[in-house]
Design a protein around this motif. Structure first.
Motif, mmCIF file in Angstrom:
data_model
loop_
_atom_site.group_PDB
_atom_site.id
_atom_site.type_symbol
_atom_site.label_atom_id
_atom_site.label_comp_id
_atom_site.label_asym_id
_atom_site.label_seq_id
_atom_site.Cartn_x
_atom_site.Cartn_y
_atom_site.Cartn_z
ATOM 1 N N LYS A 147 2.864 7.484 -25.395
ATOM 2 C CA LYS A 147 1.478 7.134 -25.728
ATOM 3 C C LYS A 147 0.928 6.052 -24.783
ATOM 4 O O LYS A 147 0.476 4.984 -25.226
ATOM 5 C CB LYS A 147 1.380 6.637 -27.174
ATOM 6 N N PRO A 148 0.967 6.296 -23.475
ATOM 7 C CA PRO A 148 0.541 5.274 -22.509
ATOM 8 C C PRO A 148 -0.982 5.129 -22.464
ATOM 9 O O PRO A 148 -1.724 5.989 -22.951
ATOM 10 C CB PRO A 148 1.066 5.831 -21.180
ATOM 11 N N ASN A 149 -1.434 4.034 -21.846
ATOM 12 C CA ASN A 149 -2.874 3.832 -21.633
ATOM 13 C C ASN A 149 -3.411 4.794 -20.579
ATOM 14 O O ASN A 149 -4.570 5.186 -20.624
ATOM 15 C CB ASN A 149 -3.159 2.394 -21.205
ATOM 16 N N LYS A 150 -2.557 5.160 -19.628
ATOM 17 C CA LYS A 150 -2.999 6.091 -18.584
ATOM 18 C C LYS A 150 -1.822 6.887 -18.040
ATOM 19 O O LYS A 150 -0.666 6.454 -18.119
ATOM 20 C CB LYS A 150 -3.713 5.356 -17.445
ATOM 21 N N VAL A 151 -2.154 8.060 -17.509
ATOM 22 C CA VAL A 151 -1.174 8.948 -16.874
ATOM 23 C C VAL A 151 -1.592 9.121 -15.421
ATOM 24 O O VAL A 151 -2.738 9.509 -15.138
ATOM 25 C CB VAL A 151 -1.119 10.318 -17.581
ATOM 26 N N ILE A 152 -0.672 8.824 -14.488
ATOM 27 C CA ILE A 152 -1.019 8.856 -13.068
ATOM 28 C C ILE A 152 -0.103 9.849 -12.348
ATOM 29 O O ILE A 152 1.094 9.585 -12.182
ATOM 30 C CB ILE A 152 -0.889 7.463 -12.422
ATOM 31 N N PRO A 153 -0.629 10.976 -11.909
ATOM 32 C CA PRO A 153 0.199 11.941 -11.178
ATOM 33 C C PRO A 153 0.414 11.512 -9.732
ATOM 34 O O PRO A 153 -0.287 10.620 -9.214
ATOM 35 C CB PRO A 153 -0.654 13.216 -11.231
ATOM 36 N N ALA A 154 1.381 12.131 -9.076
ATOM 37 C CA ALA A 154 1.482 11.999 -7.622
ATOM 38 C C ALA A 154 0.261 12.683 -6.999
ATOM 39 O O ALA A 154 -0.362 13.542 -7.627
ATOM 40 C CB ALA A 154 2.766 12.649 -7.116
ATOM 41 N N VAL A 155 -0.101 12.288 -5.789
ATOM 42 C CA VAL A 155 -1.274 12.889 -5.151
ATOM 43 C C VAL A 155 -0.953 13.322 -3.728
ATOM 44 O O VAL A 155 -0.006 12.822 -3.098
ATOM 45 C CB VAL A 155 -2.483 11.928 -5.128
ATOM 46 N N ILE A 156 -1.751 14.264 -3.245
ATOM 47 C CA ILE A 156 -1.698 14.716 -1.860
ATOM 48 C C ILE A 156 -3.079 14.538 -1.251
ATOM 49 O O ILE A 156 -4.088 14.826 -1.898
ATOM 50 C CB ILE A 156 -1.296 16.201 -1.771
ATOM 51 N N GLU A 157 -3.126 14.050 -0.016
ATOM 52 C CA GLU A 157 -4.388 14.007 0.718
ATOM 53 C C GLU A 157 -4.493 15.253 1.589
ATOM 54 O O GLU A 157 -3.573 15.571 2.346
ATOM 55 C CB GLU A 157 -4.459 12.768 1.611
ATOM 56 N N PHE A 158 -5.603 15.965 1.468
ATOM 57 C CA PHE A 158 -5.901 17.076 2.357
ATOM 58 C C PHE A 158 -6.961 16.632 3.355
ATOM 59 O O PHE A 158 -7.968 16.025 2.972
ATOM 60 C CB PHE A 158 -6.415 18.293 1.573
ATOM 61 N N VAL A 159 -6.725 16.934 4.620
ATOM 62 C CA VAL A 159 -7.682 16.613 5.678
ATOM 63 C C VAL A 159 -8.165 17.918 6.285
ATOM 64 O O VAL A 159 -7.373 18.699 6.811
ATOM 65 C CB VAL A 159 -7.033 15.734 6.780
ATOM 66 N N ASP A 160 -9.466 18.167 6.188
ATOM 67 C CA ASP A 160 -10.064 19.374 6.750
ATOM 68 C C ASP A 160 -10.479 19.078 8.184
ATOM 69 O O ASP A 160 -11.409 18.307 8.424
ATOM 70 C CB ASP A 160 -11.272 19.788 5.901
ATOM 71 N N ILE A 161 -9.757 19.651 9.131
ATOM 72 C CA ILE A 161 -9.970 19.367 10.552
ATOM 73 C C ILE A 161 -10.792 20.492 11.169
ATOM 74 O O ILE A 161 -10.538 21.660 10.918
ATOM 75 C CB ILE A 161 -8.615 19.195 11.278
ATOM 76 N N VAL A 194 0.848 -1.187 0.000
ATOM 77 C CA VAL A 194 0.000 0.000 0.000
ATOM 78 C C VAL A 194 0.886 1.240 0.000
ATOM 79 O O VAL A 194 1.751 1.396 0.860
ATOM 80 C CB VAL A 194 -0.927 0.029 1.238
ATOM 81 N N LEU A 195 0.691 2.109 -0.982
ATOM 82 C CA LEU A 195 1.499 3.310 -1.088
ATOM 83 C C LEU A 195 0.936 4.397 -0.193
ATOM 84 O O LEU A 195 -0.267 4.625 -0.147
ATOM 85 C CB LEU A 195 1.531 3.790 -2.538
ATOM 86 N N LYS A 196 1.805 5.083 0.523
ATOM 87 C CA LYS A 196 1.385 6.140 1.433
ATOM 88 C C LYS A 196 1.453 7.479 0.722
ATOM 89 O O LYS A 196 2.491 7.875 0.230
ATOM 90 C CB LYS A 196 2.292 6.148 2.674
ATOM 91 N N ASN A 197 0.319 8.167 0.671
ATOM 92 C CA ASN A 197 0.288 9.495 0.085
ATOM 93 C C ASN A 197 0.714 10.521 1.112
ATOM 94 O O ASN A 197 0.549 10.318 2.322
ATOM 95 C CB ASN A 197 -1.131 9.835 -0.388
ATOM 96 N N MET A 198 1.261 11.651 0.635
ATOM 97 C CA MET A 198 1.503 12.765 1.534
ATOM 98 C C MET A 198 0.154 13.262 2.040
ATOM 99 O O MET A 198 -0.800 13.403 1.281
ATOM 100 C CB MET A 198 2.253 13.878 0.814
ATOM 101 N N LYS A 199 0.087 13.534 3.355
ATOM 102 C CA LYS A 199 -1.175 13.967 3.959
ATOM 103 C C LYS A 199 -0.958 15.294 4.673
ATOM 104 O O LYS A 199 -0.083 15.415 5.539
ATOM 105 C CB LYS A 199 -1.675 12.906 4.941
ATOM 106 N N LEU A 200 -1.745 16.302 4.290
ATOM 107 C CA LEU A 200 -1.669 17.626 4.898
ATOM 108 C C LEU A 200 -2.963 17.907 5.653
ATOM 109 O O LEU A 200 -4.053 17.746 5.101
ATOM 110 C CB LEU A 200 -1.451 18.702 3.825
ATOM 111 N N GLY A 201 -2.848 18.327 6.908
ATOM 112 C CA GLY A 201 -4.012 18.644 7.719
ATOM 113 C C GLY A 201 -4.261 20.140 7.740
ATOM 114 O O GLY A 201 -3.364 20.919 8.082
#
Length: 369
Positions: free
Chosen positions: A62-76, A2-9
């Protein structure tokens, strides 16, 4: 794996624009209202990291898909004075902060009475102090409990003795109002410190929510922004200016409309772009790229990561059975127009286990399990 995304609160006092900003950044539709505690459960939204390099690579492969890096935002939910003792929604929301990599502290830097301020006036220095104090008070309580446990297991345990000595120093400094992230540590102490989940130890991006009229030049036009910069200048923190209302408008536009809209405002990047750039800089992150027929993809790693560790970001088997990495710099690949041309020009390198990854490396990992 399981890949861990960067998470910003995203934290701050009630009604400073947190949920408005979250909604704009993620388009996740978190409730936003002109009263305290409208965010009852932490809202989480996943945002793609803009990276033009992926589009350029896609033109080549010419790939089948393009996948960017992602960030998780948590609204606290909005914190208030006394949160560490359970005021407002209290400790429940402090606990959500423990799970994030960095804090985005939204600070109100606009005046007016249309939006109610929980303290009935705009004062960035006071607001920053309020949030920091609540995080510190919560940390003191947690560290004191840990100290009590360590004292019971001290007999002949040198590791426990070293941790106890450090924690006693930390709790003293916390008591003087110093956030844990500002405490100076040696290498051994940093290792111990990493195992203690202190809220005030989290890296911080101070996000000044300014009026639309101040967005282009907040350091010249906005006294509140100047006060915020002055208040946190001694910290190793990022400071950016955004207008949550403007971000909400930008989120509704297509790419070309966004460009023209920002041009009219006199700004050259969105708040999301500023926030992502600041978070990468604050946390010491870079991206490497993988490219082929199935997919073109960006992967986020810490600066200084060696090739096997980067391979492990994709899958643990890649790290375990690492043989070598075939690497070409993104700019070199773009210059030659294809991986075949880059190889012919000697720009594709075979790197071993000690190779330190660089931002923009385009990599093919060889492994055997």
């Amino acid at each position: 794996m399981v890949l861990k995304n960067m998470k910003l609160g995203i934290v701050g006092l009630p009604n400073v624009g947190k949920s408005t900003l979250f909604n704009a950044l993620t388009k996740a539709g978190a409730e936003s209202a002109n009263y305290a505690f409208c965010t009852i459960d932490p809202n989480v939204g996943v945002v793609a990291v803009p990276d033009e390099r992926l589009n350029r690579l896609a033109e080549i492969y010419k790939p089948n898909k393009v996948i960017p890096a992602v960030i998780e935002f948590v609204d606290i939910a909005g914190l208030v004075r006394g949160a560490s003792q359970g005021e407002g929604l209290g400790n429940k929301f402090l606990s959500h902060i423990r799970e994030v990599d960095a804090i985005v502290h939204v600070v109100r830097c606009f005046g007016g009475s249309e939006i109610i301020h929980v303290e009935e006036s705009t004062d960035p220095r006071r607001d920053v102090d309020t949030i920091n104090t609540e995080l510190i008070l919560s940390d003191i309580e947690m560290v004191e409990r840990r100290i009590d446990r360590l004292k019971k297991q001290l007999k002949g345990d040198s590791k426990a003795a070293a941790e106890l000595e450090l924690l006693e120093r930390i709790v003293k400094l916390l008591g003087e109002g110093i956030p844990a992230r500002l405490i100076q540590l040696d290498e051994n102490e940093r290792e111990i410190f990493a195992s203690v989940p202190l809220l005030s130890g989290k890296p911080v991006i101070y996000c000044a929510n300014v009026a639309e009229s101040d967005l282009a030049k907040p350091d010249e036009e906005n006294e509140y922004f100047k006060a915020l910069v002055d208040a946190v200048s001694g910290e190793n923190a990022e400071i950016i200016s955004i207008s949550a209302d403007i971000e909400a408008q930008i989120a509704e536009l297509d790419e070309e409309e966004q460009r023209l809209f920002m041009q009219d405002l006199g700004v050259n990047e969105s708040g999301l772009d500023k926030l992502i750039r600041s978070s990468y800089r604050l946390l010491g992150l870079i991206s490497f790229l993988t490219a082929g027929q199935p997919e073109v993809r960006a992967w986020t790693i810490k600066k200084g990561t060696k090739a096997p560790g980067a391979a492990g970001k994709i899958h643990s088997d890649f790290e375990r059975g690492f043989i070598r990495a075939e690497v070409v710099a993104y700019n070199d690949l773009m210059e030659k127009g294809s991986i075949a041309n880059a190889k012919e020009a000697g720009m594709v390198r075979s790197e071993g286990k000690d190779y330190v990854m660089k931002d923009g490396d385009v990599v093919l990992f060889r492994f055997n399990v």
